[in-house]
Enzyme design. Structure first.
Site, mmCIF file in Angstrom:
data_model
loop_
_atom_site.group_PDB
_atom_site.id
_atom_site.type_symbol
_atom_site.label_atom_id
_atom_site.label_comp_id
_atom_site.label_asym_id
_atom_site.label_seq_id
_atom_site.Cartn_x
_atom_site.Cartn_y
_atom_site.Cartn_z
ATOM 1 N N CYS A 33 22.870 12.232 -5.570
ATOM 2 C CA CYS A 33 21.681 11.824 -6.342
ATOM 3 C C CYS A 33 21.849 12.061 -7.842
ATOM 4 O O CYS A 33 21.060 11.564 -8.632
ATOM 5 C CB CYS A 33 20.450 12.578 -5.840
ATOM 6 S SG CYS A 33 20.578 14.346 -6.102
ATOM 7 N N CYS A 102 18.568 19.197 -0.911
ATOM 8 C CA CYS A 102 18.196 19.557 -2.290
ATOM 9 C C CYS A 102 18.181 21.080 -2.470
ATOM 10 O O CYS A 102 18.429 21.582 -3.571
ATOM 11 C CB CYS A 102 16.830 18.998 -2.640
ATOM 12 S SG CYS A 102 16.642 17.246 -2.263
HETATM 13 FE FE1 FES Z 1 18.665 15.233 -5.731
HETATM 14 FE FE2 FES Z 1 16.730 16.346 -4.418
HETATM 15 S S1 FES Z 1 17.171 14.252 -4.510
HETATM 16 S S2 FES Z 1 18.359 17.334 -5.402
#
Ligand code: FES
Length: 134
Positions: A33, A102
């Site tokens: 991400c 996360c």
């Molecule tokens: Fe990247 Fe949560 S979506 S750490």
């Protein structure tokens, strides 16, 4: 959907910032991400007396950083090394399954900051600008 405890930790995070002249510093990122977290620690006699975080990331990353920093303050470095993301998630009374990853950032950033502290104790230098992706 996030539970109320997670929403509160996200909306009112604790220990946001960066400790000047920190004894340990760790920055990690999530390669998928692109989120990044930096944790700085103040350590006296191997006890964490202060912890702060800066997170460029989602609500779960911010809530878990806040909670993890609160949990490690007062711990010895050995105790803090044993803090798992699962324990932080438990403290937050759960995260949606797709957000569990996360919470790994906080665990890894704390470990890296302690590694940095130990390296400094041994007069070794650690490359701080390098982000370790977990
Ligand atoms: Fe990247 Fe949560 S979506 S750490």
């Amino acid at each position: 959907m996030y539970n109320q405890k997670v929403l509160d930790a996200f909306a009112n995070p604790k220990n946001v910032g960066c400790i000047e002249n920190a004894d340990g510093e760790g920055t990690v990122g999530n390669a998928t991400c692109g989120d990044i977290m930096k944790i700085t620690l103040k350590i006296e006699n191997d006890i964490i007396v202060d912890a702060k975080f800066q997170t460029f990331g989602c609500a779960a990353a911010i809530a878990t950083s806040s909670t993890a920093t609160q949990m490690v303050i007062g711990m010895t470095i050995d105790e803090a090394l044993k803090l798992t993301n699962a324990r932080v998630v438990e403290e937050l009374e759960g995260l949606p399954p797709q957000k569990i990853h996360c919470s790994v950032l906080a665990e890894e950033a704390i470990k890296k900051a302690i590694e940095d502290y130990r390296a400094k104790q041994n007069n070794k230098t650690v490359e701080k600008t390098e982000i370790e992706y977990v």
